[in-house]
Scaffold this active site. Structure first.
Site, PDB file in Angstrom:
ATOM      1  N   ASP A 165       0.873  -1.182   0.000  1.00 51.35           N
ATOM      2  CA  ASP A 165       0.000   0.000   0.000  1.00 51.35           C
ATOM      3  C   ASP A 165       0.910   1.232   0.000  1.00 51.35           C
ATOM      4  O   ASP A 165       1.685   1.435   0.948  1.00 51.35           O
ATOM      5  CB  ASP A 165      -0.852  -0.058   1.272  1.00 51.35           C
ATOM      6  CG  ASP A 165      -1.714   1.177   1.468  1.00 51.35           C
ATOM      7  OD1 ASP A 165      -1.613   2.145   0.677  1.00 51.35           O
ATOM      8  OD2 ASP A 165      -2.498   1.168   2.441  1.00 51.35           O
ATOM      9  N   ASN A 194      -6.620  12.655 -11.177  1.00 48.92           N
ATOM     10  CA  ASN A 194      -7.403  13.054 -12.366  1.00 48.92           C
ATOM     11  C   ASN A 194      -7.056  14.513 -12.670  1.00 48.92           C
ATOM     12  O   ASN A 194      -6.441  15.193 -11.844  1.00 48.92           O
ATOM     13  CB  ASN A 194      -8.909  12.857 -12.119  1.00 48.92           C
ATOM     14  CG  ASN A 194      -9.375  13.513 -10.838  1.00 48.92           C
ATOM     15  OD1 ASN A 194      -9.253  14.727 -10.670  1.00 48.92           O
ATOM     16  ND2 ASN A 194      -9.874  12.713  -9.915  1.00 48.92           N
ATOM     17  N   VAL A 230      -6.160   4.461  -5.816  1.00 53.57           N
ATOM     18  CA  VAL A 230      -5.010   4.912  -5.026  1.00 53.57           C
ATOM     19  C   VAL A 230      -5.189   6.384  -4.622  1.00 53.57           C
ATOM     20  O   VAL A 230      -4.758   6.798  -3.540  1.00 53.57           O
ATOM     21  CB  VAL A 230      -3.690   4.640  -5.796  1.00 53.57           C
ATOM     22  CG1 VAL A 230      -3.511   5.513  -7.005  1.00 53.57           C
ATOM     23  CG2 VAL A 230      -2.500   4.765  -4.863  1.00 53.57           C
ATOM     24  N   ASP A 231      -5.838   7.156  -5.472  1.00 52.11           N
ATOM     25  CA  ASP A 231      -6.111   8.570  -5.176  1.00 52.11           C
ATOM     26  C   ASP A 231      -6.944   8.676  -3.880  1.00 52.11           C
ATOM     27  O   ASP A 231      -6.610   9.440  -2.951  1.00 52.11           O
ATOM     28  CB  ASP A 231      -6.891   9.162  -6.368  1.00 52.11           C
ATOM     29  CG  ASP A 231      -6.942  10.685  -6.384  1.00 52.11           C
ATOM     30  OD1 ASP A 231      -6.348  11.312  -5.498  1.00 52.11           O
ATOM     31  OD2 ASP A 231      -7.582  11.230  -7.298  1.00 52.11           O
ATOM     32  N   VAL A 279      -8.937   2.144 -12.899  1.00 53.72           N
ATOM     33  CA  VAL A 279     -10.135   2.639 -13.618  1.00 53.72           C
ATOM     34  C   VAL A 279      -9.823   3.156 -15.013  1.00 53.72           C
ATOM     35  O   VAL A 279     -10.688   3.096 -15.885  1.00 53.72           O
ATOM     36  CB  VAL A 279     -10.826   3.830 -12.913  1.00 53.72           C
ATOM     37  CG1 VAL A 279     -12.313   3.592 -12.781  1.00 53.72           C
ATOM     38  CG2 VAL A 279     -10.209   4.216 -11.608  1.00 53.72           C
ATOM     39  N   TYR A 280      -8.616   3.639 -15.241  1.00 50.19           N
ATOM     40  CA  TYR A 280      -8.280   4.208 -16.546  1.00 50.19           C
ATOM     41  C   TYR A 280      -7.958   3.149 -17.604  1.00 50.19           C
ATOM     42  O   TYR A 280      -7.790   3.478 -18.768  1.00 50.19           O
ATOM     43  CB  TYR A 280      -7.154   5.240 -16.422  1.00 50.19           C
ATOM     44  CG  TYR A 280      -7.611   6.612 -15.919  1.00 50.19           C
ATOM     45  CD1 TYR A 280      -8.943   6.858 -15.596  1.00 50.19           C
ATOM     46  CD2 TYR A 280      -6.716   7.667 -15.772  1.00 50.19           C
ATOM     47  CE1 TYR A 280      -9.372   8.102 -15.144  1.00 50.19           C
ATOM     48  CE2 TYR A 280      -7.132   8.922 -15.328  1.00 50.19           C
ATOM     49  CZ  TYR A 280      -8.459   9.139 -15.003  1.00 50.19           C
ATOM     50  OH  TYR A 280      -8.880  10.371 -14.567  1.00 50.19           O
TER      51      TYR A 280
HETATM   52  N1  AR6 Z   1      -1.339   1.594  -3.030  1.00 53.87           N
HETATM   53  C1  AR6 Z   1      -0.799   1.282  -4.232  1.00 53.87           C
HETATM   54  N2  AR6 Z   1      -1.538   1.046  -5.345  1.00 53.87           N
HETATM   55  C2  AR6 Z   1      -2.893   1.097  -5.217  1.00 53.87           C
HETATM   56  C3  AR6 Z   1      -3.537   1.418  -3.995  1.00 53.87           C
HETATM   57  C4  AR6 Z   1      -2.702   1.663  -2.868  1.00 53.87           C
HETATM   58  N3  AR6 Z   1      -3.211   1.980  -1.665  1.00 53.87           N
HETATM   59  N4  AR6 Z   1      -4.882   1.386  -4.210  1.00 53.87           N
HETATM   60  C5  AR6 Z   1      -5.071   1.070  -5.504  1.00 53.87           C
HETATM   61  N5  AR6 Z   1      -3.872   0.883  -6.113  1.00 53.87           N
HETATM   62  P1  AR6 Z   1      -6.376   3.632  -9.999  1.00 53.87           P
HETATM   63  P2  AR6 Z   1      -5.910   5.074 -12.561  1.00 53.87           P
HETATM   64  C6  AR6 Z   1      -3.572   0.497  -7.515  1.00 53.87           C
HETATM   65  O1  AR6 Z   1      -7.726   3.221 -10.461  1.00 53.87           O
HETATM   66  O2  AR6 Z   1      -6.189   3.846 -13.353  1.00 53.87           O
HETATM   67  C7  AR6 Z   1      -9.104   7.758  -9.419  1.00 53.87           C
HETATM   68  O3  AR6 Z   1     -10.461   7.856  -9.143  1.00 53.87           O
HETATM   69  C8  AR6 Z   1      -4.665  -0.122  -8.326  1.00 53.87           C
HETATM   70  O4  AR6 Z   1      -4.839  -1.476  -7.960  1.00 53.87           O
HETATM   71  O5  AR6 Z   1      -6.217   4.123  -8.620  1.00 53.87           O
HETATM   72  O6  AR6 Z   1      -4.721   5.913 -12.919  1.00 53.87           O
HETATM   73  C9  AR6 Z   1      -8.481   9.081  -9.851  1.00 53.87           C
HETATM   74  O7  AR6 Z   1      -9.078  10.165  -9.194  1.00 53.87           O
HETATM   75  C10 AR6 Z   1      -4.099   0.040  -9.733  1.00 53.87           C
HETATM   76  O8  AR6 Z   1      -3.150  -0.993 -10.020  1.00 53.87           O
HETATM   77  O9  AR6 Z   1      -5.765   4.812 -10.978  1.00 53.87           O
HETATM   78  C11 AR6 Z   1      -8.726   9.102 -11.319  1.00 53.87           C
HETATM   79  O10 AR6 Z   1     -10.012   9.583 -11.624  1.00 53.87           O
HETATM   80  C12 AR6 Z   1      -3.344   1.349  -9.648  1.00 53.87           C
HETATM   81  O11 AR6 Z   1      -3.237   1.657  -8.244  1.00 53.87           O
HETATM   82  C13 AR6 Z   1      -8.625   7.643 -11.724  1.00 53.87           C
HETATM   83  O12 AR6 Z   1      -8.926   6.902 -10.548  1.00 53.87           O
HETATM   84  C14 AR6 Z   1      -4.011   2.509 -10.359  1.00 53.87           C
HETATM   85  O13 AR6 Z   1      -5.414   2.397 -10.254  1.00 53.87           O
HETATM   86  C15 AR6 Z   1      -7.220   7.286 -12.141  1.00 53.87           C
HETATM   87  O14 AR6 Z   1      -7.220   5.975 -12.644  1.00 53.87           O
END
Ligand code: AR6
Length: 166
Positions: free
Chosen positions: A10, A24, A33-34, A120-121
């Protein structure tokens, strides 16, 4: 040369100079993660982000880490994957390069990245891992970089790509 390691965990718990947030373009917080970073940093992070007036895809902006163990958060909006022909690779690479530049400008020696755009992206994992690790490996600064993968699939993909690079 940047030094790279890949771990599973994490990112909010990382005791590094800066962690990177997969944000975003509005820098208004979100899920994934955000969301985790905003929850761990506390409400001051949202206030600081709103003062930045957004951030274009591929660029990177810095805030303090507030209640996080990390001193800084570097916010970078990754590209939303469509089919690969909308400059997604170039923009994803720019996220890593610009985040590393912000880290150097702020005197950081240690930085942790999540897997930008692969949640999500929807960016395909293996392709994203290649871009991320190549961009980091080619970045010429004495930084210790940790890729923090959350799920098993991301951890395996980044480990495999790192082995291919070695
Ligand atoms: N530590 C490390 N990695 C993580 C954690 C954590 N605590 N939680 C999730 N991940 P995403 P994106 C991973 O969807 O695709 C947000 O709403 C997750 O499993 O967080 O760039 C923003 O505001 C995945 O492998 O980011 C944007 O609107 C990775 O982090 C949008 O999502 C990225 O997943 C950005 O989408």
């Amino acid at each position: 040369m940047a030094q790279i390691s890949v771990i599973q965990g994490d990112i909010t718990t990382m005791k590094v100079d800066a962690i990177v947030n997969a944000a975003n373009t509005g820098l208004v917080g979100g899920g994934g993660v955000d969301g985790a970073i905003h929850r761990a940093a506390g409400p001051e992070l949202d206030i600081a982000c709103r003062k930045l007036g957004g951030c274009p895809t591929g660029e990177a902006k810095v805030t303090p880490g507030f209640r996080l163990p990390a001193r800084f958060v570097i916010h970078t909006p990754g590209p939303i994957w469509r089919d690969g022909s909308f400059e997604e690779p170039k923009l994803l690479r720019a996220c890593y390069v610009n985040s590393l530049k912000r880290a150097v400008e702020n005197g950081c020696q240690t930085i942790a990245f999540p897997s930008i755009s692969t949640g999500v992206y929807g960016y395909p994992l293996k392709a994203a891992a290649k871009i991320a690790l190549t961009a980091i490996a080619q970045f010429d600064a004495p930084l210790q970089v940790t890729m923090v993968c959350f799920e098993d699939a991301a951890f395996s993909a980044y480990q495999a790509v790192l082995n291919e690079l070695d």
